[in-house]
Scaffold this active site. Sequence first.
Site, mmCIF file in Angstrom:
data_model
loop_
_atom_site.group_PDB
_atom_site.id
_atom_site.type_symbol
_atom_site.label_atom_id
_atom_site.label_comp_id
_atom_site.label_asym_id
_atom_site.label_seq_id
_atom_site.Cartn_x
_atom_site.Cartn_y
_atom_site.Cartn_z
ATOM 1 N N LYS A 119 19.231 -47.760 28.502
ATOM 2 C CA LYS A 119 19.117 -46.306 28.616
ATOM 3 C C LYS A 119 18.078 -45.904 29.646
ATOM 4 C CE LYS A 119 16.443 -43.407 26.833
ATOM 5 N NZ LYS A 119 15.549 -42.574 25.985
ATOM 6 N N ASP A 151 21.457 -41.783 24.384
ATOM 7 C CA ASP A 151 20.267 -41.558 23.562
ATOM 8 C C ASP A 151 20.723 -41.025 22.209
ATOM 9 O OD1 ASP A 151 21.015 -38.945 23.997
ATOM 10 O OD2 ASP A 151 19.050 -38.273 24.692
#
Length: 209
Positions: free
Chosen positions: A122, A141
């Site tokens: 991420k 996320d």
Amino acid sequence: MQNLKIRAKNIKRELDKLFPNPTTSLIYKTPFQLLIATILSAQCTDALVNKVTEPLFKKYKTPKDLANANINELTKDIHSVTFYKNKAKMIQKTSKIIHEQYKDKVPKEKNLLIKLPGVGSKTANVVLGHAFGITSGFVVDTHIKRVAKRLGLTKHTDPAKIERELMQIVPEKDWITFADQLLWLGRKYCTARKDKCIEHGLKLTHYSK
């Protein structure tokens, strides 16, 4: 798979109207600052991170500054964020590597970024996408994880599996923008506490709650 691709395309069309120019809400001036801010943002709001990084980046202007910082002082500087003790160690170790191995330049390769302390897929995707405009993957996320499932784009709960699935059904050219749009949708309307999409007249068909 084809149905999911069509579904994603239709959702993207609606999100283009709602969020035509999405971007990260983290405040930064350099790729290095975005890297540090994104590490600090894990399980923490961007708003809080921005409050912490404003004085942090004034005090520590370069990777060398953070690498040579007194760890106890650095820990106090970021004590407002979650897991601040571990994050202080991670950003210092990462800063040291950036300074010593990469001559103060954040690497532009995902395989190098994810080797840095505190950096996963991420964080690497965020930095590469927003600091360099490089499409390296699909950011997942907590907001995107929740929204993607509600919109029926995935049934998975594991971020890595969600990322792989979204990369299969969304054109690569849209990975950065679509991820930002899903994130903002999750923050403003499709929140964890309440799904406000319908009451705001959003034409998004939810798959599950």
